[in-house]
Design a protein around this motif. Structure first.
Motif, PDB file in Angstrom:
ATOM      1  N   LEU A 161     -63.329  40.438  37.459  1.00  0.00           N
ATOM      2  CA  LEU A 161     -63.662  39.457  38.736  1.00  0.00           C
ATOM      3  C   LEU A 161     -64.800  38.476  38.373  1.00  0.00           C
ATOM      4  N   ILE A 162     -65.853  38.851  37.331  1.00  0.00           N
ATOM      5  CA  ILE A 162     -66.698  37.788  37.135  1.00  0.00           C
ATOM      6  C   ILE A 162     -66.342  36.910  36.216  1.00  0.00           C
ATOM      7  N   LEU A 163     -65.116  37.153  35.225  1.00  0.00           N
ATOM      8  CA  LEU A 163     -64.620  36.155  34.580  1.00  0.00           C
ATOM      9  C   LEU A 163     -63.682  35.210  35.334  1.00  0.00           C
ATOM     10  N   ILE A 164     -62.922  35.824  36.362  1.00  0.00           N
ATOM     11  CA  ILE A 164     -62.287  34.720  37.371  1.00  0.00           C
ATOM     12  C   ILE A 164     -63.257  33.872  38.011  1.00  0.00           C
ATOM     13  N   ILE A 165     -64.426  34.429  38.651  1.00  0.00           N
ATOM     14  CA  ILE A 165     -65.096  33.682  39.368  1.00  0.00           C
ATOM     15  C   ILE A 165     -65.922  32.760  38.629  1.00  0.00           C
ATOM     16  N   THR A 166     -66.341  32.874  37.490  1.00  0.00           N
ATOM     17  CA  THR A 166     -67.266  32.014  36.760  1.00  0.00           C
ATOM     18  C   THR A 166     -66.216  30.824  36.209  1.00  0.00           C
ATOM     19  N   SER A 167     -65.021  31.055  35.698  1.00  0.00           N
ATOM     20  CA  SER A 167     -64.115  30.132  35.243  1.00  0.00           C
ATOM     21  C   SER A 167     -63.271  29.333  36.309  1.00  0.00           C
ATOM     22  N   SER A 168     -63.611  29.706  37.598  1.00  0.00           N
ATOM     23  CA  SER A 168     -63.114  28.940  38.534  1.00  0.00           C
ATOM     24  C   SER A 168     -63.863  27.595  39.074  1.00  0.00           C
ATOM     25  N   MET A 169     -65.090  27.851  38.512  1.00  0.00           N
ATOM     26  CA  MET A 169     -66.091  26.514  38.886  1.00  0.00           C
ATOM     27  C   MET A 169     -65.262  25.364  38.657  1.00  0.00           C
ATOM     28  N   GLU A 170     -65.629  24.318  39.387  1.00  0.00           N
ATOM     29  CA  GLU A 170     -65.139  22.919  39.239  1.00  0.00           C
ATOM     30  C   GLU A 170     -65.082  22.282  37.636  1.00  0.00           C
ATOM     31  N   VAL A 171     -66.238  22.663  37.421  1.00  0.00           N
ATOM     32  CA  VAL A 171     -66.526  21.914  35.881  1.00  0.00           C
ATOM     33  C   VAL A 171     -65.752  22.720  34.663  1.00  0.00           C
ATOM     34  N   ILE A 172     -65.383  23.982  35.043  1.00  0.00           N
ATOM     35  CA  ILE A 172     -64.529  24.543  34.104  1.00  0.00           C
ATOM     36  C   ILE A 172     -63.038  24.119  34.322  1.00  0.00           C
ATOM     37  N   ARG A 173     -62.638  24.233  35.676  1.00  0.00           N
ATOM     38  CA  ARG A 173     -61.248  23.688  36.180  1.00  0.00           C
ATOM     39  C   ARG A 173     -61.030  22.330  35.581  1.00  0.00           C
TER      40      ARG A 173
END
Length: 539
Positions: A161-173
């Motif tokens: 869940l931590i990896l899913i949430i952090t990688s979903s930030m707009e700067v990453i997307r």
């Protein structure tokens, strides 16, 4: 004072008109979640079979179709709720393990110690899941977390869940879409772990047999098994139930994946491949049985780049055409690789295998349901409106009697002049068509250049007396800067005093917030007067 009160009531009424149904659905969804939370809280708090469990843990004794266009917003809201409740769940169980451990060490009262000392033997069953006693008491909680089903699966799904949430930030997307794409599929591990998480059955309850009156026996642990009224209480783990909530959505997900695979296997041929200015690639594709509506989008997959990645693109063709087209702007690794492949193709050659999934509906499908429509595109966000304007041209050409729309206002905001070139041809055709039919007022369009240099400004000044715009070749001159939205909405309301106006945006979130406020501000509470309804594309 009276004027400000009236203005406040008017603004509230406008907000309810534009956002009332959305707010209602969100309230219902939250109410369902609150109900489930309260229901199960009292289930565990008041249930007789969980009396000893409560004591041992130290528990306290005492938002229709338009809404479907907000699927991404709802998805994010659900994700935030999952993250919040995961944090609450994790902290609560860390405290539970500490209380279990302290009870096992005999730190608390006599009843807690007696309950913790119950063994899983022939005539007794345990309540305290911490069974080990030959380790340092400080190390037991860590040992318990990493050696039990509940502990291990809890660690795995929390990390996922931590990896899913952090990688979903707009700067990453925006910058590393592949990272977002692959880590988002950790949801499979998350839900699989969630199904097995309860199999450890660490939250245990008292069995009905033998009958053990906890109200009478809680103060007599020394008499358990010695007097008929207080037989030794027997405990069992609760039956895992998570799978019942997960299996339905997972079956739907698998069906959707199967459907996508079937669509992927259907042959797609290239009708035309064109490189437009500003590094925009136009693909004209043909697929048997493919039917679309204006403003819809498709997911594209190019196995030559990635077998797993699917990217959404709005179609720029009209339903009346015998092909469908997309315009793809260079905006990341995947699009850059696709453009490079297409640029290196021999003349007249077919492109690489392309999987197409869709089409899927968007808010723009409803554009012809309004008497008056305001279309606002920013940059490549003009693509859904290309489809709409092409369809309008075909409808006029065929004298389609079903065309309900009688006025369209089109606004396009771009940073550079080259971006106008590929779209200007379509606008020139529409200009000519409207003039020939004596309907020059049907389409009002304004193009805004938001960035320019001094040499460009000097060039425009030299040619300012020409009949056509020096950038687009259109009769309508290009505006410099950004629209004065208050002025635009006031003009639309003045020209359409009794109409329902659909405002459609394909552009950034900041512009969406501005237009949503303007729609609320300029809508009239009187149903007989102008009302603006805001619609935004979501990807």
């Amino acid at each position: 004072m009276r004027g400000s009160c009236c203005e406040l009531v008017l603004n509230m009424g406008n907000w309810i008109i534009n956002n009332g149904l959305t707010a209602f659905i969100l309230v219902v969804w939250m109410a369902i979640n609150i109900f489930l939370f309260v229901w199960f809280y009292f289930f565990y708090d008041l249930g007789e079979r969980y009396f000893y469990t409560r004591h041992l843990l130290g528990c306290c004794g005492r938002s229709v179709r338009k809404q479907l266009d907000k699927n991404l917003s709802f998805h994010k809201l659900v994700a935030y709720m999952i993250a919040l409740m995961t944090a609450v769940h994790m902290i609560a169980h860390l405290l539970n393990v500490e209380w279990y451990n302290n009870s096992r060490q005999g730190i608390y009262d006599e009843l807690s110690t007696a309950l913790s000392n119950l063994e899983d033997g022939e005539n007794t069953t345990y309540l305290n899941p911490i069974r080990i006693t030959n380790l340092d008491p400080q190390q037991i909680p860590t040992y318990f977390v990493f050696t039990t089903i509940a502990g291990l699966t809890g660690v795995i799904i929390t990390l996922a869940l931590i990896l899913i949430i952090t990688s979903s930030m707009e700067v990453i997307r925006r910058s590393y879409f592949e990272v977002f794409w692959y880590t988002h599929h950790l949801f499979i591990i998350f839900f699989a772990g969630l199904v097995f998480h309860g199999a450890g059955r660490i939250v245990r309850r008292q069995q009905d047999e033998p009958p053990h009156n906890s109200t009478f026996c809680k103060d007599r642990p020394a008499d358990w098994g010695r007097i008929p009224e207080c037989p030794i209480p027997q405990f069992t783990g609760g039956f895992p139930q998570t799978w019942m909530y997960v299996i339905g959505p997972m079956v739907l997900y698998i069906c959707e994946r199967l459907l996508r695979f079937i669509r992927y296997m259907q042959a797609v041929t290239y009708r035309r491949i064109v490189m437009r200015p500003s590094k925009v690639l136009e693909l004209q594709l043909v697929k048997n049985g493919f039917k679309m509506e204006v403003g819809q989008y498709v997911f594209l997959n190019c196995p030559a780049i990635s077998q797993l990645e699917w990217h959404p693109f709005t179609m720029t063709s009209a339903p009346e055409e015998d092909f469908f087209s997309v315009h793809i702007r260079s905006a990341g690794d995947w699009t850059d690789k696709l453009i490079d492949i297409m640029q290196n193709l021999p003349e007249g050659a077919q492109g690489p295998k392309m999987g197409v999934d869709g089409p899927f509906g968007t808010a723009s499908e409803d554009v012809f349901d309004y008497e008056v429509s305001m279309l606002v595109g920013a940059g490549i966000g003009v693509t859904p409106f290309a489809s709409i304007l092409k369809s309008i041209w075909y409808k006029f050409k065929d004298s389609n009697p079903k065309l309900r729309t009688r006025k369209i206002y089109f606004y396009w905001l771009c940073r550079e002049t080259h971006a106008f070139e590929w779209f200007a041809d379509l606008l020139q055709v529409l200009e000519k068509e409207m003039e020939e039919r004596g309907m020059g007022d049907f389409l009002t369009y304004k193009l805004y250049l938001t960035r320019w240099d001094q040499s460009h400004a000097d060039h425009v000044m030299v040619h300012s007396d020409q009949d056509k715009d020096v950038i687009t070749g259109l009769k309508q001159k290009t505006y410099y800067g950004r629209p004065a939205w208050d002025k635009e909405f006031e003009q639309v309301r003045k020209e359409n005093p009794t109409s329902v106006v659909g405002t459609f945006l394909c552009g950034p979130e900041a512009l969406a917030k501005v237009l949503a406020k303007k729609c609320a501000k300029y809508s009239d509470v009187d149903p007989r007067k102008t009302k603006f309804y805001f619609n935004k594309e979501n990807f």
